[in-house]
Motif scaffolding. Structure first.
Motif, PDB file in Angstrom:
ATOM      1  N   UNK A  57      -3.814  12.014   6.521  1.00 22.75           N
ATOM      2  CA  UNK A  57      -5.154  11.891   7.277  1.00 22.75           C
ATOM      3  C   UNK A  57      -5.899  12.948   7.094  1.00 22.75           C
ATOM      4  N   UNK A  58      -5.226  14.351   7.235  1.00 22.50           N
ATOM      5  CA  UNK A  58      -5.788  15.648   7.271  1.00 22.50           C
ATOM      6  C   UNK A  58      -6.689  15.649   5.830  1.00 22.50           C
ATOM      7  N   UNK A  59      -6.034  15.079   4.901  1.00 21.09           N
ATOM      8  CA  UNK A  59      -6.844  15.309   3.613  1.00 21.09           C
ATOM      9  C   UNK A  59      -7.914  14.376   3.463  1.00 21.09           C
ATOM     10  N   UNK A  60      -7.830  13.368   4.002  1.00 23.73           N
ATOM     11  CA  UNK A  60      -9.019  12.316   3.927  1.00 23.73           C
ATOM     12  C   UNK A  60     -10.059  12.962   4.868  1.00 23.73           C
ATOM     13  N   UNK A  61      -9.604  13.731   5.819  1.00 24.70           N
ATOM     14  CA  UNK A  61     -10.763  14.398   6.691  1.00 24.70           C
ATOM     15  C   UNK A  61     -11.489  15.371   5.828  1.00 24.70           C
ATOM     16  N   UNK A 108       0.643  -1.442  -0.008  1.00 22.06           N
ATOM     17  CA  UNK A 108       0.016   0.137   0.021  1.00 22.06           C
ATOM     18  C   UNK A 108       0.833   1.259   0.206  1.00 22.06           C
ATOM     19  N   UNK A 109       0.740   2.125  -1.057  1.00 18.98           N
ATOM     20  CA  UNK A 109       1.459   3.288  -1.246  1.00 18.98           C
ATOM     21  C   UNK A 109       0.818   4.665  -0.344  1.00 18.98           C
ATOM     22  N   UNK A 110       1.408   5.270  -0.004  1.00 19.52           N
ATOM     23  CA  UNK A 110       0.924   6.581   0.775  1.00 19.52           C
ATOM     24  C   UNK A 110       0.503   7.572  -0.349  1.00 19.52           C
ATOM     25  N   UNK A 111      -0.762   7.844  -0.637  1.00 17.12           N
ATOM     26  CA  UNK A 111      -1.028   9.014  -1.366  1.00 17.12           C
ATOM     27  C   UNK A 111      -2.048  10.137  -0.590  1.00 17.12           C
ATOM     28  N   UNK A 160       8.883   8.049  -6.724  1.00 17.50           N
ATOM     29  CA  UNK A 160      10.075   6.859  -6.480  1.00 17.50           C
ATOM     30  C   UNK A 160      11.450   7.622  -6.817  1.00 17.50           C
ATOM     31  N   UNK A 161      11.389   8.476  -7.715  1.00 15.64           N
ATOM     32  CA  UNK A 161      12.556   9.478  -8.106  1.00 15.64           C
ATOM     33  C   UNK A 161      12.953  10.521  -7.160  1.00 15.64           C
ATOM     34  N   UNK A 162      11.985  10.803  -6.314  1.00 15.14           N
ATOM     35  CA  UNK A 162      12.382  12.187  -5.335  1.00 15.14           C
ATOM     36  C   UNK A 162      12.230  11.540  -4.175  1.00 15.14           C
ATOM     37  N   UNK A 163      12.212  10.365  -3.908  1.00 15.33           N
ATOM     38  CA  UNK A 163      12.346   9.838  -2.698  1.00 15.33           C
ATOM     39  C   UNK A 163      11.207   9.688  -1.706  1.00 15.33           C
ATOM     40  N   UNK A 164       9.900  10.216  -2.273  1.00 18.29           N
ATOM     41  CA  UNK A 164       9.000  10.426  -1.215  1.00 18.29           C
ATOM     42  C   UNK A 164       8.023   9.219  -1.173  1.00 18.29           C
ATOM     43  N   UNK A 165       8.355   8.180  -1.862  1.00 12.22           N
ATOM     44  CA  UNK A 165       7.614   7.082  -1.844  1.00 12.22           C
ATOM     45  C   UNK A 165       7.482   6.465  -0.524  1.00 12.22           C
ATOM     46  N   UNK A 166       6.326   6.176  -0.039  1.00  9.50           N
ATOM     47  CA  UNK A 166       6.297   5.483   1.495  1.00  9.50           C
ATOM     48  C   UNK A 166       5.132   4.492   1.430  1.00  9.50           C
ATOM     49  N   UNK A 187     -11.392  -0.578  -9.480  1.00  5.50           N
ATOM     50  CA  UNK A 187     -11.026  -1.534  -8.574  1.00  5.50           C
ATOM     51  C   UNK A 187      -9.762  -1.223  -7.757  1.00  5.50           C
ATOM     52  N   UNK A 188     -10.134  -0.903  -6.285  1.00  3.16           N
ATOM     53  CA  UNK A 188      -9.134  -0.331  -5.436  1.00  3.16           C
ATOM     54  C   UNK A 188      -8.970   1.140  -5.361  1.00  3.16           C
ATOM     55  N   UNK A 189      -9.829   1.716  -5.913  1.00  2.00           N
ATOM     56  CA  UNK A 189      -9.811   3.147  -6.064  1.00  2.00           C
ATOM     57  C   UNK A 189     -10.436   3.670  -4.762  1.00  2.00           C
ATOM     58  N   UNK A 190     -11.362   3.160  -4.087  1.00  2.00           N
ATOM     59  CA  UNK A 190     -12.169   3.566  -2.767  1.00  2.00           C
ATOM     60  C   UNK A 190     -11.254   3.705  -1.764  1.00  2.00           C
ATOM     61  N   UNK A 191     -10.169   2.837  -1.600  1.00  2.00           N
ATOM     62  CA  UNK A 191      -9.364   2.614  -0.549  1.00  2.00           C
ATOM     63  C   UNK A 191      -8.726   3.877  -0.278  1.00  2.00           C
ATOM     64  N   UNK A 192      -8.503   4.848  -1.300  1.00  2.00           N
ATOM     65  CA  UNK A 192      -7.458   6.101  -1.203  1.00  2.00           C
ATOM     66  C   UNK A 192      -8.099   7.045  -0.259  1.00  2.00           C
ATOM     67  N   UNK A 193      -9.381   7.095  -0.285  1.00  2.00           N
ATOM     68  CA  UNK A 193     -10.199   8.113   0.638  1.00  2.00           C
ATOM     69  C   UNK A 193     -10.697   7.301   1.833  1.00  2.00           C
ATOM     70  N   UNK A 194     -10.396   6.133   2.107  1.00  2.00           N
ATOM     71  CA  UNK A 194     -10.583   5.486   3.446  1.00  2.00           C
ATOM     72  C   UNK A 194      -9.442   5.581   4.166  1.00  2.00           C
ATOM     73  N   UNK A 195      -8.323   5.146   3.835  1.00  2.00           N
ATOM     74  CA  UNK A 195      -7.234   4.935   4.683  1.00  2.00           C
ATOM     75  C   UNK A 195      -6.014   5.939   4.265  1.00  2.00           C
ATOM     76  N   UNK A 196      -6.318   6.395   3.048  1.00  2.00           N
ATOM     77  CA  UNK A 196      -5.237   7.455   2.274  1.00  2.00           C
ATOM     78  C   UNK A 196      -4.258   6.502   1.636  1.00  2.00           C
ATOM     79  N   UNK A 197      -4.251   5.642   1.598  1.00  2.00           N
ATOM     80  CA  UNK A 197      -3.099   4.492   0.819  1.00  2.00           C
ATOM     81  C   UNK A 197      -4.016   3.913  -0.448  1.00  2.00           C
TER      82      UNK A 197
END
Length: 323
Positions: free
Chosen positions: A114-118, A108-111, A314-320, A286-296
């Motif tokens: 929690x503030x954005x989801x709220x 699961x990739x951070x997208x 991936x290139x800038x090192x912010x992949x979490x 498929x899998x799209x709703x998870x973004x606005x449930x967990x943020x991932x």
């Protein structure tokens, strides 16, 4: 002879009284007609109020606005909600959903924070409630009231009015936060044109099948939805404030009617786009709703639907990844 004269006198007296009563009965009627004619023509009176049109006895409206409401706006919002639902159900039945080609990776990739989801749900939940109550207020009398009892209809319309008024403020806050915070990722790019031409790769037949055009953090469809929401949300917020707080802004009757029409038209447009947005997030992707449930989001979902963004983080090192 004397009796004849007495009878004649009584008859004449009764006849005179009859004429007098008839004239007395006609005078108020004529006076009332004259009074209401003067009122409708804008006759002014005296009052202690200092508001706009404080010396006008009754409100007068352009009846074309009410005809527009019943003949066009009410059917339009019904079509925007139920029509779009029917279209999407039929589309999914024929086309199917957009599945992940490689299945779920389990990584699961951070997208979204929690503030954005709220913030998303701060705008989304009131928006849905406003759509449903606005539908009742705008079109209910034409489509629902004839099938409901007077008591049930009175309770329904009163509840709709209260919910609509109270949900307006949180919606405005959500709209403002989303517009300000997310605009930087919604700027149009040249590759968005190709995304639109291939309908984002969601078509599962013909020359579109298997095509997944490039997309950054937001694809072209999401950008179109964002700017539609930002623009018409602004109209809804501005017109809503005028309608919600008339004692503060003191709009003229003409401005109030214009605000009502603009509010309704903007609501119809946002309703139609909201149905598309909801279906795309919950069913179509498929899998799209998870973004606005967990943020991932699943890594395979990120590479399939937002490959340029995934390559960038991936290139800038912010992949979490979610631990």
């Amino acid at each position: 002879m004397k009796n004849i004269l007495i009878a004649l006198s009584v008859a004449l007296s009764l006849l005179f009284c009859g004429f007098a009563l008839a004239n007395t009965a006609e005078e108020p009627s004529s006076a009332n007609e004259l009074m209401w004619t003067q009122v409708k023509d804008g006759a002014q009176g005296v009052t202690t109020s200092q508001g706009q049109a404080h010396n006008q006895l009754i409100n007068t409206y352009d009846m074309r606005v009410f005809q527009l409401r019943s003949d066009l706006l009410a059917p339009a919002i019904m079509a925007a909600l139920f029509g779009m639902i029917i279209v999407f159900v039929l589309f999914i039945k024929v086309n199917g959903i957009s599945k992940l080609h490689g299945g779920f990776s389990g990584k699961m990739v951070h997208r979204w924070s929690k503030f954005d989801v709220s913030v998303h749900w701060l705008g989304a939940i009131p928006c849905l409630l406003l759509i449903l109550t606005g539908l009742t207020l705008l079109a209910g009398r034409f489509f629902f009231q004839p099938y409901l009892g007077e008591g049930l209809w009175a309770g329904l319309i009163n509840a709709a009015k209260l919910v609509h008024d109270y949900m307006a403020i949180p919606f405005m806050f959500g709209w403002l936060l989303m517009t300000v915070l997310w605009a930087k990722n919604q700027m149009p790019k040249m590759y968005d044109i190709k995304w639109m031409l291939y309908v984002g790769g969601y078509i599962n037949f013909g020359p579109f099948k298997g095509k997944h055009p490039d997309a950054g953090f937001a694809n072209a469809g999401e950008k179109l939805w964002f700017w539609t929401f930002a623009l018409f949300g602004l109209v809804i917020c501005a017109s809503g404030m005028l309608l919600l707080f008339p004692n503060i802004f003191e709009p003229s009757r003409t401005l109030s009617l214009i605000a009502l029409v603009l509010h309704s038209v903007s609501a119809i447009i946002i309703t139609a786009f909201s149905i598309v947005h909801i279906f795309m997030a919950t069913v179509m992707s498929e899998g799209g709703m998870e973004c606005m449930v967990s943020g991932y989001c699943d890594e395979n979902w990120a590479t399939q639907h937002h490959n340029l963004w995934f390559d960038e983080i991936k290139e800038n090192g912010t992949l979490t990844y979610k631990k």
